[in-house]
Design a protein around this motif. Sequence first.
Motif, PDB file in Angstrom:
ATOM      1  N   LYS A 411      -1.787 -10.999  48.418  1.00 42.55           N
ATOM      2  CA  LYS A 411      -2.804 -10.688  49.277  1.00 42.55           C
ATOM      3  C   LYS A 411      -3.230 -11.812  50.299  1.00 42.55           C
ATOM      4  O   LYS A 411      -3.146 -11.864  51.398  1.00 42.55           O
ATOM      5  CB  LYS A 411      -3.781  -9.805  48.926  1.00 42.55           C
ATOM      6  N   PRO A 412      -3.797 -12.922  49.616  1.00 40.54           N
ATOM      7  CA  PRO A 412      -4.443 -13.820  50.612  1.00 40.54           C
ATOM      8  C   PRO A 412      -3.173 -14.599  51.517  1.00 40.54           C
ATOM      9  O   PRO A 412      -3.407 -15.004  52.497  1.00 40.54           O
ATOM     10  CB  PRO A 412      -4.849 -15.069  49.425  1.00 40.54           C
ATOM     11  N   ILE A 413      -2.074 -14.543  50.885  1.00 40.21           N
ATOM     12  CA  ILE A 413      -0.812 -15.308  51.426  1.00 40.21           C
ATOM     13  C   ILE A 413      -0.477 -14.263  52.856  1.00 40.21           C
ATOM     14  O   ILE A 413      -0.278 -14.893  53.689  1.00 40.21           O
ATOM     15  CB  ILE A 413       0.268 -15.545  50.093  1.00 40.21           C
ATOM     16  N   PHE A 414      -0.104 -13.280  52.281  1.00 38.55           N
ATOM     17  CA  PHE A 414       0.475 -12.382  53.156  1.00 38.55           C
ATOM     18  C   PHE A 414      -0.524 -12.131  54.412  1.00 38.55           C
ATOM     19  O   PHE A 414      -0.232 -11.790  55.405  1.00 38.55           O
ATOM     20  CB  PHE A 414       0.801 -10.721  52.726  1.00 38.55           C
ATOM     21  N   THR A 415      -1.961 -12.096  54.010  1.00 42.20           N
ATOM     22  CA  THR A 415      -3.157 -11.799  55.128  1.00 42.20           C
ATOM     23  C   THR A 415      -2.785 -12.959  56.218  1.00 42.20           C
ATOM     24  O   THR A 415      -2.830 -12.679  57.482  1.00 42.20           O
ATOM     25  CB  THR A 415      -4.475 -11.904  54.381  1.00 42.20           C
ATOM     26  N   GLN A 416      -2.613 -14.189  55.873  1.00 35.58           N
ATOM     27  CA  GLN A 416      -2.603 -15.026  56.579  1.00 35.58           C
ATOM     28  C   GLN A 416      -1.084 -15.226  57.559  1.00 35.58           C
ATOM     29  O   GLN A 416      -0.909 -15.632  58.663  1.00 35.58           O
ATOM     30  CB  GLN A 416      -2.485 -16.526  55.957  1.00 35.58           C
ATOM     31  N   TRP A 417      -0.132 -14.806  56.691  1.00 33.19           N
ATOM     32  CA  TRP A 417       1.257 -14.698  57.320  1.00 33.19           C
ATOM     33  C   TRP A 417       1.152 -13.657  58.322  1.00 33.19           C
ATOM     34  O   TRP A 417       2.015 -13.661  59.456  1.00 33.19           O
ATOM     35  CB  TRP A 417       2.327 -14.264  56.173  1.00 33.19           C
ATOM     36  N   LEU A 418       0.437 -12.516  58.059  1.00 34.67           N
ATOM     37  CA  LEU A 418       0.267 -11.287  59.037  1.00 34.67           C
ATOM     38  C   LEU A 418      -0.408 -11.641  60.401  1.00 34.67           C
ATOM     39  O   LEU A 418      -0.390 -11.338  61.369  1.00 34.67           O
ATOM     40  CB  LEU A 418      -0.257 -10.126  58.548  1.00 34.67           C
ATOM     41  N   GLN A 419      -1.319 -12.736  60.162  1.00 33.16           N
ATOM     42  CA  GLN A 419      -2.463 -12.836  61.079  1.00 33.16           C
ATOM     43  C   GLN A 419      -1.938 -13.134  62.588  1.00 33.16           C
ATOM     44  O   GLN A 419      -2.546 -12.382  63.625  1.00 33.16           O
ATOM     45  CB  GLN A 419      -3.347 -14.041  60.845  1.00 33.16           C
ATOM     46  N   PRO A 420      -0.620 -13.794  62.712  1.00 33.99           N
ATOM     47  CA  PRO A 420      -0.227 -14.181  64.090  1.00 33.99           C
ATOM     48  C   PRO A 420       0.456 -13.040  64.531  1.00 33.99           C
ATOM     49  O   PRO A 420       0.729 -13.022  65.719  1.00 33.99           O
ATOM     50  CB  PRO A 420       0.784 -15.323  63.828  1.00 33.99           C
ATOM     51  N   PHE A 421       0.341 -11.881  64.048  1.00 30.72           N
ATOM     52  CA  PHE A 421       0.994 -10.630  64.411  1.00 30.72           C
ATOM     53  C   PHE A 421       0.003  -9.399  64.517  1.00 30.72           C
ATOM     54  O   PHE A 421       0.453  -8.412  64.768  1.00 30.72           O
ATOM     55  CB  PHE A 421       2.374 -10.190  63.550  1.00 30.72           C
ATOM     56  N   ASN A 422      -1.124  -9.773  63.983  1.00 24.24           N
ATOM     57  CA  ASN A 422      -2.228  -8.627  63.984  1.00 24.24           C
ATOM     58  C   ASN A 422      -2.209  -7.970  65.384  1.00 24.24           C
ATOM     59  O   ASN A 422      -2.424  -6.801  65.720  1.00 24.24           O
ATOM     60  CB  ASN A 422      -3.432  -9.299  63.924  1.00 24.24           C
ATOM     61  N   ASP A 423      -2.017  -8.861  66.615  1.00 26.38           N
ATOM     62  CA  ASP A 423      -1.885  -8.259  67.767  1.00 26.38           C
ATOM     63  C   ASP A 423      -0.741  -7.373  68.336  1.00 26.38           C
ATOM     64  O   ASP A 423      -0.765  -6.570  69.345  1.00 26.38           O
ATOM     65  CB  ASP A 423      -1.902  -9.209  69.045  1.00 26.38           C
ATOM     66  N   LEU A 424       0.239  -7.422  67.404  1.00 29.47           N
ATOM     67  CA  LEU A 424       1.456  -6.511  67.467  1.00 29.47           C
ATOM     68  C   LEU A 424       1.251  -5.461  66.497  1.00 29.47           C
ATOM     69  O   LEU A 424       2.098  -4.471  66.323  1.00 29.47           O
ATOM     70  CB  LEU A 424       2.623  -7.290  67.101  1.00 29.47           C
ATOM     71  N   GLY A 425       0.186  -4.972  65.972  1.00 27.24           N
ATOM     72  CA  GLY A 425      -0.210  -3.777  65.038  1.00 27.24           C
ATOM     73  C   GLY A 425       0.374  -4.225  63.819  1.00 27.24           C
ATOM     74  O   GLY A 425       0.157  -3.197  62.854  1.00 27.24           O
ATOM     75  N   ALA A 426       0.690  -5.355  63.379  1.00 29.88           N
ATOM     76  CA  ALA A 426       0.845  -5.423  61.656  1.00 29.88           C
ATOM     77  C   ALA A 426      -0.455  -6.281  61.143  1.00 29.88           C
ATOM     78  O   ALA A 426      -0.493  -7.447  61.355  1.00 29.88           O
ATOM     79  CB  ALA A 426       2.016  -6.320  61.475  1.00 29.88           C
TER      80      ALA A 426
END
Length: 513
Positions: A411-426
Amino acid sequence: MRKLFLFFAFALHCLVSAAQEKPDTAIIAKIRAEGLTHSGVMDIAFHLTDASGPRLMNSPGFFRAANWAKNTLKEWGLDNAALEPWGTFGKGWELQKSYIAMTAPYYKPLIGLPKTWTSGTNGLQTAEVVIVTAKDSVELMTYTGKLKGKIIILPPSDTLKPGYTADASRYADSQLAKMATYQPDTTRRQITRVGSLQQAAAQLARIKDLAKKEGAVAILSGSARGHDGTIFVQGGGAYTVQSPENFLDITLAFEDYMTVYRLANAGTVKLEAEVKTKFAAADSIGYNVVAEIKGTDKKIKDELVMIGGHLDSWHGAMGATDNAAGCAVMMEAIRILKTLGVKPRRTIRIALWSAEEQGLIGSRNYVRNHFTDTATRKYNAEGDKLAAYFNLDNGTGKIRGVYMQGNEAVKPIFTQWLQPFNDLGAATLTLQNTGGTDHLSFDAIGLPGFQFIQDAIEYSTRTHHTNMDSYDHLQPADLMQAATIVASFVYNAAMRDEKLPRKAFVAAPARGF
Ligand SMILES: [Zn+2]
């Protein structure tokens, strides 16, 4: 003092491991630019759908797509691009002609498609429709001598209801929020036996046996799930080299099915049909398409990050959303990384699986051949080197997050990996398991295999396993978003110091290994 030192050492370690997840923003920016503004994903999708045709396992269309994918990956400069054999599958099958219409009491074309691995009609046949109402083997005996040259229809088991909801949907924020707070249910689930369904299936098999023996032309299938010209059409029986051709079973659009049934109830109905099918038993071996970008780090270049989706489809259309979409996204992710010339520390391997539709057979065999100690049914030394596997197979919808398959440590890993794409809905991570596709083959022996959360769009309502699963149902912007995120996940997984953490305990799989 020592305790205090250990505490600080631990705290420092945590800080460092949290810091190492910070994605390389310069590379991520390049991946975004390439994936969102120079995308090749729809061109890849065209080649896998329109240009290849339906990709039923071991059919000519499957091999057209598989060879195109292999050659394209090779042209992009990947290593070891190949159709890798995994074991015996069975016969290829191809629909070469399919025509059905009503000729009495009047002429009306019917929307219909044969199920797979069925035989043909041996030329154009005109046949009277007979309703078979037999509920068991005793009642069925009363039809002996009455089925020769006939087309069989069974009483419908459902009725058509108007569609008050839209075919297409995306996840609402509230649905994603609920998924994010999901806690695994540790109570034992009650397994309810679907006895009546099994009985119906057994009776259908008996009816087909008698029909074949008596020389009937075909049997008709219809279900209200498919309507408005959409037919859900899948397998018509066994496909091993030894198994005989299956009796011709034609799925009709539900409205046509009901018309034929009501008219047959009221009087005489005649249909004409011509179906030509071709079996290919010459090569019964199953193959997955594989290719690699070699790792460059001396210490961890033999470790693997894998991505994949299944290349095989059903035959009613081009399998655009199931699953040319996933394959096109995975290939596009590789193209993005290759175009940027990244030098991954670990080896990145793409696998386009076969025979997923027959029960994840291609990926199961791959995992067994490569990663499984068959004695312990746990992963072997090669499996130990697998850092992660990412799968895409839930249609054309964009990525909204990741199913963590009960693996809280990621979870902590994927949270950071998704962060640059939060603006794209992920942005959503759920502990939820999701089933039905090839990451399960990895998860089954404790390897970290994940499927992304995707917006449904028209997946279960309109395209999944239907005659409408065509290129036009693909959503370019969604696929571009997905490929961009996958490329970034793969890059991060190939660069971080450690492999992804695994689940603490995994029960030995019950079957398939
Ligand atoms: Zn699929």
